[in-house]
Design a protein around this motif. Structure first.
Motif, PDB file in Angstrom:
ATOM      1  N   GLU A  46       0.832  -1.204   0.000  1.00  0.00           N
ATOM      2  CA  GLU A  46       0.000   0.000   0.000  1.00  0.00           C
ATOM      3  C   GLU A  46       0.872   1.262   0.000  1.00  0.00           C
ATOM      4  N   VAL A  47       1.995   1.237   0.698  1.00  0.00           N
ATOM      5  CA  VAL A  47       2.912   2.378   0.679  1.00  0.00           C
ATOM      6  C   VAL A  47       3.420   2.618  -0.744  1.00  0.00           C
ATOM      7  N   LEU A  48       3.764   1.549  -1.444  1.00  0.00           N
ATOM      8  CA  LEU A  48       4.214   1.678  -2.833  1.00  0.00           C
ATOM      9  C   LEU A  48       3.118   2.288  -3.706  1.00  0.00           C
ATOM     10  N   ARG A  49       1.908   1.785  -3.559  1.00  0.00           N
ATOM     11  CA  ARG A  49       0.795   2.294  -4.375  1.00  0.00           C
ATOM     12  C   ARG A  49       0.563   3.772  -4.112  1.00  0.00           C
ATOM     13  N   ALA A  50       0.587   4.158  -2.841  1.00  0.00           N
ATOM     14  CA  ALA A  50       0.325   5.555  -2.486  1.00  0.00           C
ATOM     15  C   ALA A  50       1.400   6.490  -3.042  1.00  0.00           C
ATOM     16  N   ALA A  51       2.624   5.982  -3.168  1.00  0.00           N
ATOM     17  CA  ALA A  51       3.727   6.810  -3.650  1.00  0.00           C
ATOM     18  C   ALA A  51       3.882   6.765  -5.166  1.00  0.00           C
ATOM     19  N   GLY A  52       3.099   5.928  -5.827  1.00  0.00           N
ATOM     20  CA  GLY A  52       3.258   5.762  -7.268  1.00  0.00           C
ATOM     21  C   GLY A  52       4.538   5.026  -7.621  1.00  0.00           C
ATOM     22  N   ALA A  53       5.009   4.185  -6.712  1.00  0.00           N
ATOM     23  CA  ALA A  53       6.251   3.437  -6.904  1.00  0.00           C
ATOM     24  C   ALA A  53       5.939   1.978  -7.204  1.00  0.00           C
ATOM     25  N   SER A  54       6.932   1.271  -7.697  1.00  0.00           N
ATOM     26  CA  SER A  54       6.805  -0.152  -7.961  1.00  0.00           C
ATOM     27  C   SER A  54       7.788  -0.925  -7.098  1.00  0.00           C
ATOM     28  N   SER A  55       7.641  -2.253  -7.107  1.00  0.00           N
ATOM     29  CA  SER A  55       8.497  -3.098  -6.283  1.00  0.00           C
ATOM     30  C   SER A  55       9.570  -3.775  -7.123  1.00  0.00           C
ATOM     31  N   PRO A  56      10.850  -3.611  -6.755  1.00  0.00           N
ATOM     32  CA  PRO A  56      11.895  -4.371  -7.438  1.00  0.00           C
ATOM     33  C   PRO A  56      11.978  -5.812  -6.955  1.00  0.00           C
ATOM     34  N   PHE A  57      11.255  -6.134  -5.868  1.00  0.00           N
ATOM     35  CA  PHE A  57      11.258  -7.501  -5.339  1.00  0.00           C
ATOM     36  C   PHE A  57      10.220  -8.378  -6.043  1.00  0.00           C
ATOM     37  N   LEU A  58       9.026  -7.836  -6.241  1.00  0.00           N
ATOM     38  CA  LEU A  58       7.916  -8.618  -6.779  1.00  0.00           C
ATOM     39  C   LEU A  58       8.252  -9.125  -8.180  1.00  0.00           C
ATOM     40  N   HIS A  59       8.157 -10.441  -8.347  1.00  0.00           N
ATOM     41  CA  HIS A  59       8.434 -11.137  -9.613  1.00  0.00           C
ATOM     42  C   HIS A  59       9.922 -11.167  -9.976  1.00  0.00           C
ATOM     43  N   TYR A  60      10.780 -10.758  -9.054  1.00  0.00           N
ATOM     44  CA  TYR A  60      12.220 -10.816  -9.313  1.00  0.00           C
ATOM     45  C   TYR A  60      12.670 -12.281  -9.344  1.00  0.00           C
ATOM     46  N   LYS A  61      13.457 -12.636 -10.355  1.00  0.00           N
ATOM     47  CA  LYS A  61      13.905 -14.031 -10.483  1.00  0.00           C
ATOM     48  C   LYS A  61      15.383 -14.074 -10.877  1.00  0.00           C
ATOM     49  N   PRO A  62      16.272 -14.115  -9.873  1.00  0.00           N
ATOM     50  CA  PRO A  62      17.691 -14.293 -10.176  1.00  0.00           C
ATOM     51  C   PRO A  62      17.971 -15.727 -10.601  1.00  0.00           C
ATOM     52  N   ALA A  63      19.195 -15.974 -11.019  1.00  0.00           N
ATOM     53  CA  ALA A  63      19.544 -17.288 -11.563  1.00  0.00           C
ATOM     54  C   ALA A  63      19.362 -18.411 -10.554  1.00  0.00           C
ATOM     55  N   PHE A  64      19.570 -18.120  -9.253  1.00  0.00           N
ATOM     56  CA  PHE A  64      19.502 -19.200  -8.255  1.00  0.00           C
ATOM     57  C   PHE A  64      18.074 -19.587  -7.893  1.00  0.00           C
ATOM     58  N   ALA A  65      17.099 -18.744  -8.226  1.00  0.00           N
ATOM     59  CA  ALA A  65      15.735 -18.954  -7.742  1.00  0.00           C
ATOM     60  C   ALA A  65      14.933 -19.835  -8.694  1.00  0.00           C
ATOM     61  N   PRO A  66      14.196 -20.809  -8.153  1.00  0.00           N
ATOM     62  CA  PRO A  66      13.378 -21.663  -9.006  1.00  0.00           C
ATOM     63  C   PRO A  66      12.118 -20.978  -9.507  1.00  0.00           C
ATOM     64  N   THR A  67      11.649 -19.961  -8.764  1.00  0.00           N
ATOM     65  CA  THR A  67      10.417 -19.247  -9.114  1.00  0.00           C
ATOM     66  C   THR A  67      10.605 -17.759  -8.832  1.00  0.00           C
ATOM     67  N   PRO A  68       9.847 -16.898  -9.490  1.00  0.00           N
ATOM     68  CA  PRO A  68       9.923 -15.463  -9.184  1.00  0.00           C
ATOM     69  C   PRO A  68       9.494 -15.189  -7.742  1.00  0.00           C
TER      70      PRO A  68
END
Length: 255
Positions: A46-68
């Motif tokens: 909700e803080v992100l939405r209120a600020a008009g910002a996005s999340s660099p964590f959400l759906h992030y998928k580095p090489a080691f991760a099996p899923t976003p």
């Protein structure tokens, strides 16, 4: 390649960092006995939405991760060191909680983490958390023009080891700017006077991670993300996004 930011870019990163600080403050205020980790994630969202910002964590998928990654915060409880996925777990009295949160605003990223106890703190947890922030402060103090990456790493590692804590091998801080993870890497232990020279306009996410039992060993949980201490001891994590400037280190992820 390390991007040197202009002073104008640093101001833009400061705006993103302020959103990060707002999110962590809101999560900390909401975190109480009975709160679920998923509810804390929604507070940050909700803080992100209120600020008009996005999340660099959400759906992030580095090489080691099996899923976003499925959330906007990492919520690591007790023996979880970092990268905990928020779920339906409800916080209990005495839990040690580490929250890692990022924001991207107008094309620039910020990243920060805090650790705290819910309810009645255990003295050993208070010492662990205090040491994590002391190590962060030491790393920031070493982030000056003319020093090197190794000076930051040495400052952090010295505080952690003097207190008898472990440092998870292979994990540490990183450059940050248009992306959450950029060059260079910033280890949590190292030799002073070594590594890349620090220049005005470099921006680093400095983030000590401490394992209370003194071991450096960890294992990956079944979710493919959460790192846990092998000995079951508790862990703490502290982080700020810091700009290297001719006037000294500038913390970008504060209110």
């Amino acid at each position: 390649m390390v991007e040197i930011k202009t002073d104008q870019s640093l101001e833009a990163m400061r705006a993103a960092g302020r959103v990060v600080a707002q999110g962590l403050t809101a999560v900390r205020e909401q975190a109480r006995v009975g709160s679920s980790l998923r509810e804390l994630d929604e507070v940050a969202h909700e803080v992100l939405r209120a600020a008009g910002a996005s999340s660099p964590f959400l759906h992030y998928k580095p090489a080691f991760a099996p899923t976003p990654f499925p959330a906007v915060i990492c919520a690591s409880v007790n023996d979880a060191i970092v990268h905990g996925i928020p779920d339906g777990y409800r916080l209990r009295d005495g839990d040690l909680v580490s929250i890692d949160f990022g924001a991207k605003l107008d094309g620039w990223a910020g990243d920060s983490a805090i650790s705290f106890t819910v309810g009645t703190p255990r003295p050993e947890d208070t010492r662990l958390i205090d040491t994590a922030f002391a190590a962060l402060d030491a790393g920031i103090a070493a982030a000056t023009v003319g020093n090197r990456i190794g000076d930051i790493a040495h400052a952090i590692g010295t505080v952690c080891r003097a207190a008898g804590y472990g440092i998870p091998e292979g994990f540490g801080g990183h450059g940050i700017g248009r992306q959450m993870h950029e060059d260079p890497s910033v280890p949590n232990e190292g030799r002073p006077g070594r590594g890349m020279p620090l220049r005005h306009g470099m921006v680093l996410a400095i983030e000590p991670m401490l394992i209370g039992g003194g071991t450096d060993r960890y294992y990956e949980d079944g979710d493919g993300w959460t790192l846990r201490s092998v000995d079951g001891s508790r862990a703490a994590h502290a982080e700020h996004t810091v700009a290297i400037t001719d006037d000294g280190p500038r913390i970008l992820t504060t209110l």
